[in-house]
Design a protein around this motif. Sequence first.
Motif, PDB file in Angstrom:
ATOM      1  N   MET A   1      -4.178  -6.239   7.540  1.00 14.99           N
ATOM      2  CA  MET A   1      -4.829  -5.944   6.261  1.00 14.99           C
ATOM      3  C   MET A   1      -3.911  -5.100   5.375  1.00 14.99           C
ATOM      4  N   TYR A   2      -3.209  -4.134   5.973  1.00 16.48           N
ATOM      5  CA  TYR A   2      -2.281  -3.310   5.200  1.00 16.48           C
ATOM      6  C   TYR A   2      -1.171  -4.174   4.590  1.00 16.48           C
ATOM      7  N   ALA A   3      -0.653  -5.124   5.364  1.00 11.89           N
ATOM      8  CA  ALA A   3       0.410  -5.989   4.852  1.00 11.89           C
ATOM      9  C   ALA A   3      -0.086  -6.790   3.654  1.00 11.89           C
ATOM     10  N   ARG A   4      -1.310  -7.308   3.744  1.00 12.56           N
ATOM     11  CA  ARG A   4      -1.876  -8.043   2.610  1.00 12.56           C
ATOM     12  C   ARG A   4      -2.060  -7.118   1.410  1.00 12.56           C
ATOM     13  N   MET A   5      -2.390  -5.864   1.673  1.00 10.80           N
ATOM     14  CA  MET A   5      -2.563  -4.908   0.582  1.00 10.80           C
ATOM     15  C   MET A   5      -1.241  -4.695  -0.145  1.00 10.80           C
ATOM     16  N   VAL A   6      -0.145  -4.563   0.601  1.00 13.35           N
ATOM     17  CA  VAL A   6       1.163  -4.411  -0.022  1.00 13.35           C
ATOM     18  C   VAL A   6       1.466  -5.622  -0.898  1.00 13.35           C
ATOM     19  N   GLU A   7       1.149  -6.806  -0.395  1.00  9.40           N
ATOM     20  CA  GLU A   7       1.426  -8.035  -1.150  1.00  9.40           C
ATOM     21  C   GLU A   7       0.532  -8.170  -2.382  1.00  9.40           C
ATOM     22  N   ASN A   8      -0.756  -7.889  -2.214  1.00  3.38           N
ATOM     23  CA  ASN A   8      -1.716  -8.118  -3.298  1.00  3.38           C
ATOM     24  C   ASN A   8      -1.741  -7.002  -4.334  1.00  3.38           C
ATOM     25  N   ALA A   9      -1.408  -5.789  -3.911  1.00  5.58           N
ATOM     26  CA  ALA A   9      -1.452  -4.641  -4.831  1.00  5.58           C
ATOM     27  C   ALA A   9      -0.053  -4.117  -5.130  1.00  5.58           C
ATOM     28  N   ALA A  10       0.949  -4.988  -5.032  1.00  8.04           N
ATOM     29  CA  ALA A  10       2.328  -4.564  -5.281  1.00  8.04           C
ATOM     30  C   ALA A  10       2.512  -3.931  -6.664  1.00  8.04           C
ATOM     31  N   PRO A  11       1.921  -4.470  -7.743  1.00  5.83           N
ATOM     32  CA  PRO A  11       2.105  -3.820  -9.056  1.00  5.83           C
ATOM     33  C   PRO A  11       1.575  -2.387  -9.087  1.00  5.83           C
ATOM     34  N   GLN A  12       0.416  -2.158  -8.469  1.00  4.62           N
ATOM     35  CA  GLN A  12      -0.135  -0.798  -8.433  1.00  4.62           C
ATOM     36  C   GLN A  12       0.779   0.131  -7.630  1.00  4.62           C
ATOM     37  N   LEU A  13       1.314  -0.374  -6.532  1.00  6.01           N
ATOM     38  CA  LEU A  13       2.196   0.452  -5.706  1.00  6.01           C
ATOM     39  C   LEU A  13       3.491   0.776  -6.435  1.00  6.01           C
ATOM     40  N   VAL A  14       4.023  -0.181  -7.184  1.00  8.22           N
ATOM     41  CA  VAL A  14       5.228   0.088  -7.986  1.00  8.22           C
ATOM     42  C   VAL A  14       4.923   1.146  -9.039  1.00  8.22           C
ATOM     43  N   THR A  15       3.772   1.044  -9.680  1.00  6.08           N
ATOM     44  CA  THR A  15       3.388   2.052 -10.669  1.00  6.08           C
ATOM     45  C   THR A  15       3.284   3.426 -10.026  1.00  6.08           C
ATOM     46  N   ALA A  16       2.706   3.483  -8.830  1.00  8.30           N
ATOM     47  CA  ALA A  16       2.572   4.762  -8.126  1.00  8.30           C
ATOM     48  C   ALA A  16       3.941   5.365  -7.810  1.00  8.30           C
ATOM     49  N   LEU A  17       4.869   4.555  -7.339  1.00  8.80           N
ATOM     50  CA  LEU A  17       6.212   5.061  -7.037  1.00  8.80           C
ATOM     51  C   LEU A  17       6.909   5.537  -8.308  1.00  8.80           C
ATOM     52  N   THR A  18       6.695   4.841  -9.408  1.00 13.80           N
ATOM     53  CA  THR A  18       7.293   5.250 -10.683  1.00 13.80           C
ATOM     54  C   THR A  18       6.725   6.590 -11.138  1.00 13.80           C
ATOM     55  N   ILE A  19       5.424   6.773 -10.954  1.00 14.93           N
ATOM     56  CA  ILE A  19       4.800   8.055 -11.309  1.00 14.93           C
ATOM     57  C   ILE A  19       5.412   9.187 -10.499  1.00 14.93           C
ATOM     58  N   ILE A  20       5.552   8.982  -9.187  1.00 19.12           N
ATOM     59  CA  ILE A  20       6.138  10.016  -8.327  1.00 19.12           C
ATOM     60  C   ILE A  20       7.578  10.301  -8.744  1.00 19.12           C
ATOM     61  N   ALA A  21       8.307   9.258  -9.120  1.00 16.83           N
ATOM     62  CA  ALA A  21       9.701   9.426  -9.525  1.00 16.83           C
ATOM     63  C   ALA A  21       9.838  10.229 -10.808  1.00 16.83           C
ATOM     64  N   LEU A  22       8.872  10.103 -11.712  1.00 20.17           N
ATOM     65  CA  LEU A  22       8.993  10.706 -13.047  1.00 20.17           C
ATOM     66  C   LEU A  22       8.197  11.991 -13.227  1.00 20.17           C
TER      67      LEU A  22
END
Length: 254
Positions: free
Chosen positions: A112-133
Amino acid sequence: MTAPTLEIELSAPVNLRDLGGIPITGGILREGLALRADDLSVITNDDARRLVDNGLTAVIDLRTNDEAAITGRGPLAGHPLAYHHLPLMESISAGMPEGETFVIEHVAMGEMYARMVENAAPQLVTALTIIALTPGATAFHCAAGRDRTGVLAAVLLLALGANDDDIITDYARTHPNMAAIQERMRPVLGPLMARLGFDLDAMTSMTVSEEPMDISMHTMLERLRERHGDALAPLRAAGLDIGTITRLRERALA
């Protein structure tokens, strides 16, 4: 007629930790960059003030719209923080087992976690960008601080160059907190789960696989690499670039 009022009981988080101290590319992840937590919307005013005093400047809320609608931002809304709502699932019932017997099977959780990474990839990228900035510390949370929070923590650590063993070890640190997490979640999730047709009491007494909890994260990483070669490939396809990764690593070591 009016809807019944839900009595929200504020309490200290029971699954809050700084990711600092984990080995990453170039050194050790410093404290004060990223905190993972169980539900921060129902923490006490004192806990909210303490987090802000210790450098918290942004919150990433990974809960569904239904969950967030119940408690909102909570006491942290009274502080000058950036707030980002990035649901990783459309509904809290997504991935729930069917039938009256609930079984936590750790391999299935990892899938289920793997599917979450695949299906919610845009949200996860946004989260990493927030942490970076974000100039200060960023805290991210769901309800328990295990599943959705664990997925974001894992992809962050992957981007920073942590090895699988350390990522899995961090995930498994939640296991001793599960009883306290379930008790803390009950006042809010109980009514929501009942509305969705689930009995929270039955779910908290569900059968748990005898396999160790860390198998879930191991399975997630394994499945992503089986399907994509690189566990971060779904995020790269969704816009995670070398600039964001470089910025994350610079901030993590600064």
